[in-house]
Enzyme design. Structure first.
Site, PDB file in Angstrom:
ATOM      1  N   LYS A  14       0.797  -1.237   0.000  1.00 40.66           N
ATOM      2  CA  LYS A  14       0.000   0.000   0.000  1.00 40.66           C
ATOM      3  C   LYS A  14       0.825   1.280   0.000  1.00 40.66           C
ATOM      4  O   LYS A  14       0.463   2.242  -0.658  1.00 40.66           O
ATOM      5  CB  LYS A  14      -0.897   0.009   1.232  1.00 40.66           C
ATOM      6  CG  LYS A  14      -2.024  -1.001   1.163  1.00 40.66           C
ATOM      7  CD  LYS A  14      -3.058  -0.652   2.180  1.00 40.66           C
ATOM      8  CE  LYS A  14      -4.051  -1.763   2.391  1.00 40.66           C
ATOM      9  NZ  LYS A  14      -4.837  -1.552   3.601  1.00 40.66           N
TER      10      LYS A  14
ATOM     11  N   HIS B  55      -1.823   4.808   9.752  1.00 40.02           N
ATOM     12  CA  HIS B  55      -2.146   5.992   8.927  1.00 40.02           C
ATOM     13  C   HIS B  55      -2.911   7.059   9.721  1.00 40.02           C
ATOM     14  O   HIS B  55      -3.160   8.141   9.198  1.00 40.02           O
ATOM     15  CB  HIS B  55      -3.019   5.581   7.730  1.00 40.02           C
ATOM     16  CG  HIS B  55      -2.280   4.889   6.632  1.00 40.02           C
ATOM     17  ND1 HIS B  55      -1.520   5.562   5.703  1.00 40.02           N
ATOM     18  CD2 HIS B  55      -2.178   3.584   6.300  1.00 40.02           C
ATOM     19  CE1 HIS B  55      -0.997   4.706   4.848  1.00 40.02           C
ATOM     20  NE2 HIS B  55      -1.379   3.495   5.194  1.00 40.02           N
TER      21      HIS B  55
ATOM     22  N   GLU C 281      -1.824  -1.810   9.929  1.00 44.36           N
ATOM     23  CA  GLU C 281      -1.253  -0.865   8.954  1.00 44.36           C
ATOM     24  C   GLU C 281      -2.170   0.342   8.791  1.00 44.36           C
ATOM     25  O   GLU C 281      -1.690   1.475   8.637  1.00 44.36           O
ATOM     26  CB  GLU C 281      -1.007  -1.563   7.610  1.00 44.36           C
ATOM     27  CG  GLU C 281       0.173  -2.532   7.685  1.00 44.36           C
ATOM     28  CD  GLU C 281       0.412  -3.284   6.377  1.00 44.36           C
ATOM     29  OE1 GLU C 281       0.222  -2.711   5.300  1.00 44.36           O
ATOM     30  OE2 GLU C 281       0.798  -4.471   6.456  1.00 44.36           O
TER      31      GLU C 281
HETATM   32  P1  NAD Z   1      -2.802 -11.059   8.430  1.00 43.92           P
HETATM   33  O1  NAD Z   1      -2.243 -10.437   9.651  1.00 43.92           O
HETATM   34  O2  NAD Z   1      -4.199 -11.591   8.497  1.00 43.92           O
HETATM   35  O3  NAD Z   1      -1.861 -12.265   7.957  1.00 43.92           O
HETATM   36  C1  NAD Z   1      -0.498 -12.114   7.793  1.00 43.92           C
HETATM   37  C2  NAD Z   1       0.114 -13.477   7.444  1.00 43.92           C
HETATM   38  O4  NAD Z   1       1.494 -13.296   7.131  1.00 43.92           O
HETATM   39  C3  NAD Z   1       0.042 -14.500   8.586  1.00 43.92           C
HETATM   40  O5  NAD Z   1      -0.275 -15.760   8.037  1.00 43.92           O
HETATM   41  C4  NAD Z   1       1.466 -14.509   9.113  1.00 43.92           C
HETATM   42  O6  NAD Z   1       1.824 -15.749   9.720  1.00 43.92           O
HETATM   43  C5  NAD Z   1       2.245 -14.273   7.840  1.00 43.92           C
HETATM   44  N1  NAD Z   1       3.606 -13.778   8.095  1.00 43.92           N
HETATM   45  C6  NAD Z   1       3.990 -12.726   8.844  1.00 43.92           C
HETATM   46  N2  NAD Z   1       5.324 -12.630   8.849  1.00 43.92           N
HETATM   47  C7  NAD Z   1       5.803 -13.650   8.095  1.00 43.92           C
HETATM   48  C8  NAD Z   1       7.094 -14.115   7.754  1.00 43.92           C
HETATM   49  N3  NAD Z   1       8.180 -13.468   8.165  1.00 43.92           N
HETATM   50  N4  NAD Z   1       7.200 -15.203   6.942  1.00 43.92           N
HETATM   51  C9  NAD Z   1       6.094 -15.851   6.508  1.00 43.92           C
HETATM   52  N5  NAD Z   1       4.849 -15.463   6.811  1.00 43.92           N
HETATM   53  C10 NAD Z   1       4.709 -14.388   7.601  1.00 43.92           C
HETATM   54  O7  NAD Z   1      -2.620 -10.015   7.230  1.00 43.92           O
HETATM   55  P2  NAD Z   1      -3.732  -9.479   6.215  1.00 43.92           P
HETATM   56  O8  NAD Z   1      -4.700  -8.641   6.969  1.00 43.92           O
HETATM   57  O9  NAD Z   1      -4.227 -10.633   5.396  1.00 43.92           O
HETATM   58  O10 NAD Z   1      -2.898  -8.441   5.291  1.00 43.92           O
HETATM   59  C11 NAD Z   1      -1.854  -8.812   4.433  1.00 43.92           C
HETATM   60  C12 NAD Z   1      -1.380  -7.600   3.667  1.00 43.92           C
HETATM   61  O11 NAD Z   1      -2.309  -7.225   2.660  1.00 43.92           O
HETATM   62  C13 NAD Z   1      -1.166  -6.333   4.497  1.00 43.92           C
HETATM   63  O12 NAD Z   1       0.128  -5.818   4.240  1.00 43.92           O
HETATM   64  C14 NAD Z   1      -2.206  -5.370   3.999  1.00 43.92           C
HETATM   65  O13 NAD Z   1      -1.802  -4.005   4.022  1.00 43.92           O
HETATM   66  C15 NAD Z   1      -2.364  -5.827   2.560  1.00 43.92           C
HETATM   67  N6  NAD Z   1      -3.651  -5.370   2.002  1.00 43.92           N
HETATM   68  C16 NAD Z   1      -3.643  -4.682   0.831  1.00 43.92           C
HETATM   69  C17 NAD Z   1      -4.828  -4.197   0.282  1.00 43.92           C
HETATM   70  C18 NAD Z   1      -4.830  -3.431  -1.011  1.00 43.92           C
HETATM   71  O14 NAD Z   1      -5.904  -3.073  -1.504  1.00 43.92           O
HETATM   72  N7  NAD Z   1      -3.698  -3.168  -1.629  1.00 43.92           N
HETATM   73  C19 NAD Z   1      -6.039  -4.433   0.953  1.00 43.92           C
HETATM   74  C20 NAD Z   1      -6.025  -5.156   2.121  1.00 43.92           C
HETATM   75  C21 NAD Z   1      -4.822  -5.624   2.643  1.00 43.92           C
END
Ligand code: NAD
Length: 326
Positions: free
Chosen positions: A119, A193, A189
């Site tokens: 993002k 903001h 995250e």
């Molecule tokens: P979450 O907290 O639900 O899950 C994160 C996952 O990553 C977990 O399974 C965790 O074990 C794993 N993880 C963390 N560190 C790790 C490592 N070092 N090695 C391997 N795995 C690891 O996260 P989420 O809410 O699903 O969000 C994921 C990302 O998606 C965020 O960065 C968020 O900003 C992004 N996102 C982007 C948009 C967009 O429109 N661009 C929208 C929503 C979310």
């Protein structure tokens, strides 16, 4: 194009939704996953229901019977398996994390397609610096391929075509989720903001502290003037300068109904001198997960096509048209 072998890194809210999105697809198959607890791989495709229940019950993909492995660096393990492309559904905490993962792939000499849904502008800037190394390694990396940046940025590129000059691009999103625990990193995250917080502070907050904050706001996060990479992606294409792009929205962490309709408004001046606004609005019934994972795999498909033509390096969601995965 044969069946594309896909890996998903990070198996939280978005990673699990990504696995569900992929399940009915003919053109892509989920073969690898990794999270903080370990990894799993199966060349013939991972069993979705067993995978989801292993994660629900034991909190990690490592718990998948037969194909799961406990490991403190699951990402390093899955990149040695036969995978055509990975969706990086990882948190970008700290803000350098995604660039570090990309560097890990580069050091390994891995060749294939990587797609993220990152993002922040400053995070994309770090990835842009990796373009030469990605190109040299043979990696096709598509960045900013979620909803915003991603789907809405690409829509802004299309909308800009009517104009001789783009005046403003205004992205407003509404997200509704039943509970913040479904998307912990996304919510942390987003807290980063808020005016009184930094990303580091949000990262360091305990779950109890996040809950206290959400209790004070009735579960709502109002976000304005966010540091979102839509600005740099549009600026790189010469559509407008980054300060003409604004991103904000409302997240309701207690109700899956969207608090407002997600949209992008592109205002510009036509060659005749008229000012007009194009608006692209997402259907309220589409979830955040649908609007992030759909584009991510559409771009992964496009990335595979680029890779097979020998196009490597860093690309963005604004400059490549996503495919549609059947
Ligand atoms: P979450 O907290 O639900 O899950 C994160 C996952 O990553 C977990 O399974 C965790 O074990 C794993 N993880 C963390 N560190 C790790 C490592 N070092 N090695 C391997 N795995 C690891 O996260 P989420 O809410 O699903 O969000 C994921 C990302 O998606 C965020 O960065 C968020 O900003 C992004 N996102 C982007 C948009 C967009 O429109 N661009 C929208 C929503 C979310």
């Amino acid at each position: 194009m044969g069946v594309i072998r896909v890996g998903v890194l990070g198996f939280g809210g978005l990673g699990q939704a990504a696995a569900m999105v992929l399940h009915p697809k003919q053109e892509m198959q989920l073969v690898a996953v990794a999270d903080r607890g370990g990894w799993a791989y199966r060349a013939d495709g991972l069993p979705l229901h067993e995978l989801l229940s292993a994660v629900k019950e034991r909190g990690t993909v490592a718990a998948l019977p037969e194909w799961g492995h406990t490991d403190s660096d699951g990402i390093a393990q899955v990149m040695t398996q036969a995978v055509d492309g990975f969706f990086l559904a990882l948190p970008n905490l700290p803000n350098t994390f995604m660039a570090r993962v990309a560097q890990q792939f580069i050091r390994q000499g891995w060749q294939g397609v990587l797609v993220d849904a990152i993002k922040r502008t400053s995070a994309v800037e770090q990835l842009l610096l990796l373009h030469p190394a990605l190109q040299q390694t043979g990696i096709t990396y598509l960045t900013g391929c979620g909803a915003t940046p991603g789907l809405l940025t690409a829509a802004a590129v299309l909308a800009s075509q009517s104009f001789a000059e783009v005046l403003t691009v205004k992205i407003t999103f509404g997200v509704g989720i039943a509970s913040w625990e479904q998307y912990r990193s996304t919510i942390r995250e987003d807290i980063g903001h808020l005016p009184d917080y930094t990303l580091e502070q949000a990262r360091a907050m305990s779950d109890a502290e996040v809950e206290q904050l959400l209790a004070r706001t009735g579960g709502l996060l109002h976000l304005e003037n966010m540091e979102h990479a839509d600005d740099i992606l549009l600026e790189r294409l010469g559509i407008c300068s980054r300060d003409q792009v604004t991103v904000g929205g409302v997240v309701d962490t207690r109700n899956p109904k969207k608090p407002l309709s997600t949209n992008v408004q592109v205002t510009g001046r036509t060659f005749e001198g008229r000012t007009a606004t194009h608006t692209f609005t997402l259907g309220d019934e589409t979830s955040m997960a649908a609007n992030v994972c759909g584009p991510a795999f559409g771009y992964l498909k496009a990335g595979v096509a680029l890779q097979r033509r020998g196009s490597y390096g860093l690309f963005t969601s604004a400059e490549v048209m996503p495919g549609f995965v059947r």
